[in-house]
Design a protein around this motif. Structure first.
Motif, PDB file in Angstrom:
ATOM      1  N   MET A 208      36.040  41.408  35.218  1.00  0.00           N
ATOM      2  CA  MET A 208      37.483  41.714  34.964  1.00  0.00           C
ATOM      3  C   MET A 208      37.747  42.582  34.306  1.00  0.00           C
ATOM      4  O   MET A 208      39.643  43.565  34.976  1.00  0.00           O
ATOM      5  CB  MET A 208      37.523  40.228  34.726  1.00  0.00           C
ATOM      6  CG  MET A 208      37.576  39.893  35.190  1.00  0.00           C
ATOM      7  SD  MET A 208      38.255  37.198  34.401  1.00  0.00           S
ATOM      8  CE  MET A 208      39.871  37.291  34.843  1.00  0.00           C
ATOM      9  N   PRO A 209      37.346  43.574  33.100  1.00  0.00           N
ATOM     10  CA  PRO A 209      37.969  44.467  32.143  1.00  0.00           C
ATOM     11  C   PRO A 209      37.833  46.174  33.296  1.00  0.00           C
ATOM     12  O   PRO A 209      38.572  46.681  33.243  1.00  0.00           O
ATOM     13  CB  PRO A 209      36.864  44.313  30.746  1.00  0.00           C
ATOM     14  CG  PRO A 209      36.779  43.376  31.135  1.00  0.00           C
ATOM     15  CD  PRO A 209      36.183  42.575  31.678  1.00  0.00           C
ATOM     16  N   MET A 210      37.056  46.050  33.797  1.00  0.00           N
ATOM     17  CA  MET A 210      37.299  46.651  34.645  1.00  0.00           C
ATOM     18  C   MET A 210      38.395  47.369  35.646  1.00  0.00           C
ATOM     19  O   MET A 210      38.210  48.360  35.890  1.00  0.00           O
ATOM     20  CB  MET A 210      35.352  46.793  35.291  1.00  0.00           C
ATOM     21  CG  MET A 210      34.118  47.603  34.324  1.00  0.00           C
ATOM     22  SD  MET A 210      32.722  46.967  35.277  1.00  0.00           S
ATOM     23  CE  MET A 210      31.190  46.843  34.106  1.00  0.00           C
ATOM     24  N   ALA A 211      38.848  45.602  36.278  1.00  0.00           N
ATOM     25  CA  ALA A 211      39.404  45.999  36.550  1.00  0.00           C
ATOM     26  C   ALA A 211      40.976  45.441  36.376  1.00  0.00           C
ATOM     27  O   ALA A 211      41.721  45.641  37.476  1.00  0.00           O
ATOM     28  CB  ALA A 211      39.707  44.078  37.997  1.00  0.00           C
ATOM     29  N   LYS A 212      40.998  45.995  35.077  1.00  0.00           N
ATOM     30  CA  LYS A 212      42.310  46.084  34.733  1.00  0.00           C
ATOM     31  C   LYS A 212      42.444  44.782  34.406  1.00  0.00           C
ATOM     32  O   LYS A 212      43.861  44.791  34.938  1.00  0.00           O
ATOM     33  CB  LYS A 212      42.949  46.919  34.997  1.00  0.00           C
ATOM     34  CG  LYS A 212      41.898  48.747  34.387  1.00  0.00           C
ATOM     35  CD  LYS A 212      43.563  49.944  34.838  1.00  0.00           C
ATOM     36  CE  LYS A 212      42.663  50.778  34.951  1.00  0.00           C
ATOM     37  NZ  LYS A 212      43.783  51.632  35.014  1.00  0.00           N
ATOM     38  N   VAL A 213      41.686  43.575  34.225  1.00  0.00           N
ATOM     39  CA  VAL A 213      42.287  42.118  34.547  1.00  0.00           C
ATOM     40  C   VAL A 213      41.764  41.351  33.348  1.00  0.00           C
ATOM     41  O   VAL A 213      40.969  41.913  32.512  1.00  0.00           O
ATOM     42  CB  VAL A 213      41.941  41.627  35.839  1.00  0.00           C
ATOM     43  CG1 VAL A 213      42.656  40.508  35.779  1.00  0.00           C
ATOM     44  CG2 VAL A 213      42.416  42.238  37.166  1.00  0.00           C
ATOM     45  N   VAL A 214      43.078  40.740  32.091  1.00  0.00           N
ATOM     46  CA  VAL A 214      42.283  40.233  31.180  1.00  0.00           C
ATOM     47  C   VAL A 214      41.913  38.944  31.021  1.00  0.00           C
ATOM     48  O   VAL A 214      42.639  38.093  32.514  1.00  0.00           O
ATOM     49  CB  VAL A 214      44.038  40.664  29.831  1.00  0.00           C
ATOM     50  CG1 VAL A 214      43.246  40.139  29.113  1.00  0.00           C
ATOM     51  CG2 VAL A 214      44.557  41.874  29.832  1.00  0.00           C
ATOM     52  N   PRO A 215      41.155  38.478  30.931  1.00  0.00           N
ATOM     53  CA  PRO A 215      40.167  37.355  31.031  1.00  0.00           C
ATOM     54  C   PRO A 215      41.379  36.145  29.905  1.00  0.00           C
ATOM     55  O   PRO A 215      41.736  36.867  28.840  1.00  0.00           O
ATOM     56  CB  PRO A 215      39.011  37.968  30.656  1.00  0.00           C
ATOM     57  CG  PRO A 215      38.524  38.917  30.790  1.00  0.00           C
ATOM     58  CD  PRO A 215      39.828  39.188  30.574  1.00  0.00           C
ATOM     59  N   ASP A 216      41.611  35.024  30.445  1.00  0.00           N
ATOM     60  CA  ASP A 216      41.916  33.896  29.865  1.00  0.00           C
ATOM     61  C   ASP A 216      41.317  32.846  29.281  1.00  0.00           C
ATOM     62  O   ASP A 216      39.759  32.990  29.772  1.00  0.00           O
ATOM     63  CB  ASP A 216      43.208  33.282  31.548  1.00  0.00           C
ATOM     64  CG  ASP A 216      43.178  32.908  31.981  1.00  0.00           C
ATOM     65  OD1 ASP A 216      41.910  32.405  32.477  1.00  0.00           O
ATOM     66  OD2 ASP A 216      44.302  32.281  33.005  1.00  0.00           O
TER      67      ASP A 216
END
Length: 471
Positions: A208-216
């Motif tokens: 997720m961070p590599m895809a620039k998506v912040v985990p919730d």
């Protein structure tokens, strides 16, 4: 495979006109009036349908769409799409599919909005098969799936536990120039969690961070739950410890999954430590966290701690369920606290909780060494609860009756076991024969062993001879 040209009778537009339309949108009434047949312009029809869709009045949208056939006006792509969206929001998945199929007969090519709304309608009811079929029909129809379509398809697969298809869909997103977002990742992680694929769930979380998506919190909780279901308690605790570093506050589901993971591996101290941290996160424990903590204590024969947790449930305004009751009763049984086990067993009826096989078996085992009558009394309640006691507990009850010389009750237990289609084993038969004080009953039991194909050993005959001499 569904085809857009097929007719969907349950979702026929005309069939809704005679139904109850309900409270229409005031804007729709003031603007267009009641006579839908006078709206002869296609744009007017589309505006009327869109207005009803915005107010989530799918009945009104269908009525307007139906009236267009009498004026020979094709509503157009926007009219169809808006009505499908209204049906999707109203959980009318069959009608949404029928409208999508009707577009072909109206020579109207569906777009990504039409497909997306219809896929979402089926995703809402967990129909992953139809949702994915519609998704795979988009490219042959020269329609490129957007993020709404793909996310709806992944969500549908998540609800159906189809983790393989979810992974395929998220991997296909870059080919149609769609970037996976938080919804995509969370749905895919949840699908892996339901499928017991904990390694894939953690892999997606790490991507997720590599895809620039912040985990919730959903991303972490689903990953922790995946570890819990696969008995990976250390990894579950590791993910819980990472949440503050990621600036994500754990919720009750995160903690409950972690506690359950520790409970399954009998690391009760870790489970209790996690439970103690729940108030620090300003969240309230639920049934799952309490039941998992009680079960952790039960496995290590910590009946006092189990009693403490069980007693705290009413204080925390959490209702005790059959899992928490059964775990507590099992803890008392293992701790040789048969009085507490029976007391808690009777409390289940007052709490309107139906006992299950675990609670029956634990209460019977708790009092087998103390009084055969109590064990026998619990067995007498099982038919009313529609439960069949397993052979181990049936044998325990029979042995208990043998020890207190209640041979009639031993025969009654054995007869009850056969009545509920639980075949007694050799130990149960031998215990019943040993309890007998009547030679005819002894002979009948030996014959019953042969009839039920239970092996008669030398102990069976020796016990039978001894019972005959006693009579």
């Amino acid at each position: 495979m569904l085809q857009l040209g097929q007719q969907a009778k349950p979702a026929c537009v005309g069939s809704t006109a005679a139904g109850t339309v309900g409270n229409r949108d005031p804007e729709f009434k003031d603007t267009y009036g009641a006579d839908l047949a006078r709206l002869c312009k296609p744009s007017s029809f589309s505006k009327a349908i869109i207005a009803s869709a915005r107010s989530q009045q799918w009945q009104t949208g269908l009525e307007v769409l139906s009236s267009s056939s009498s004026t020979r006006i094709v509503p157009g792509i926007y009219g169809f799409s808006a009505t499908i969206s209204a049906c999707q929001k109203g959980l009318q998945w069959q009608r949404a599919l029928g409208l999508l199929q009707q577009m072909a007969s109206a020579q109207t090519v569906p777009n990504e909005v039409s497909f997306g709304a219809c896929i979402s309608a089926h995703a809402n009811v967990g129909d992953w098969s139809t949702a994915t079929q519609l998704l795979f029909q988009m490219r042959p129809a020269s329609v490129v799936p957007n993020d709404q379509c793909l996310n709806a398809g992944i969500s549908a697969c998540e609800r159906g536990g189809e983790w393989q298809i979810s992974l395929h869909l998220i991997s296909e997103m870059p080919t149609v120039r769609v970037v996976p977002d938080l919804i995509s990742f969370n749905a895919c992680i949840s699908a892996c969690e339901k499928g017991g694929e904990w390694q894939l769930a953690i892999y997606l979380l790490s991507r997720m961070p590599m895809a620039k998506v912040v985990p919730d919190v959903i991303s972490f909780s689903a990953s922790i739950s995946a570890c819990e279901k696969s008995d990976q308690w250390q990894m579950a605790l590791d993910l819980l410890s990472r949440m503050p570093q990621a600036r994500v506050l754990p919720n009750v589901f995160s903690y409950s999954a972690g506690i359950s993971a520790c409970e399954k591996r009998s690391v009760w101290k870790n489970a209790l430590i996690l439970f103690s941290r729940i108030p620090e996160a300003a969240v309230a424990p639920n049934q799952v966290s309490f039941s998992a903590a009680i079960s952790a204590c039960e496995k290590k024969v910590k009946w006092r701690m189990a009693l403490l947790f069980f007693s705290c449930m009413p204080i925390a305004r959490v209702l005790s369920d059959v899992i928490s009751f059964s775990a507590a009763i099992s803890a008392f049984e293992k701790g040789c606290q048969w009085q507490m086990a029976l007391f808690l067993f009777w409390q289940m009826s007052e709490a309107r909780v139906v006992p299950d096989l675990v609670s029956f078996n634990a209460s019977i085992s708790a009092c087998e060494s103390s009084a055969g009558q109590k064990s026998n009394y619990n067995f007498s309640l099982m038919p009313s609860a529609r439960l069949a006691p397993d052979i181990v507990r049936q044998g325990a009850g029979i042995i208990a009756c043998d020890e207190v010389c209640q041979w009639q009750r031993a025969l009654l237990l054995l007869t009850h076991a056969l009545a509920v289609r639980v075949v007694p084993d050799q130990i149960s038969f031998n215990a019943a024969i040993g309890a007998c004080r009547d030679w005819q009953a002894t002979l009948q039991l030996l014959l019953q062993m042969a009839a039920t194909r239970v092996l008669r050993d030398k102990d069976s005959f020796q016990v039978g001879i001894a019972a005959y001499l006693k009579s």
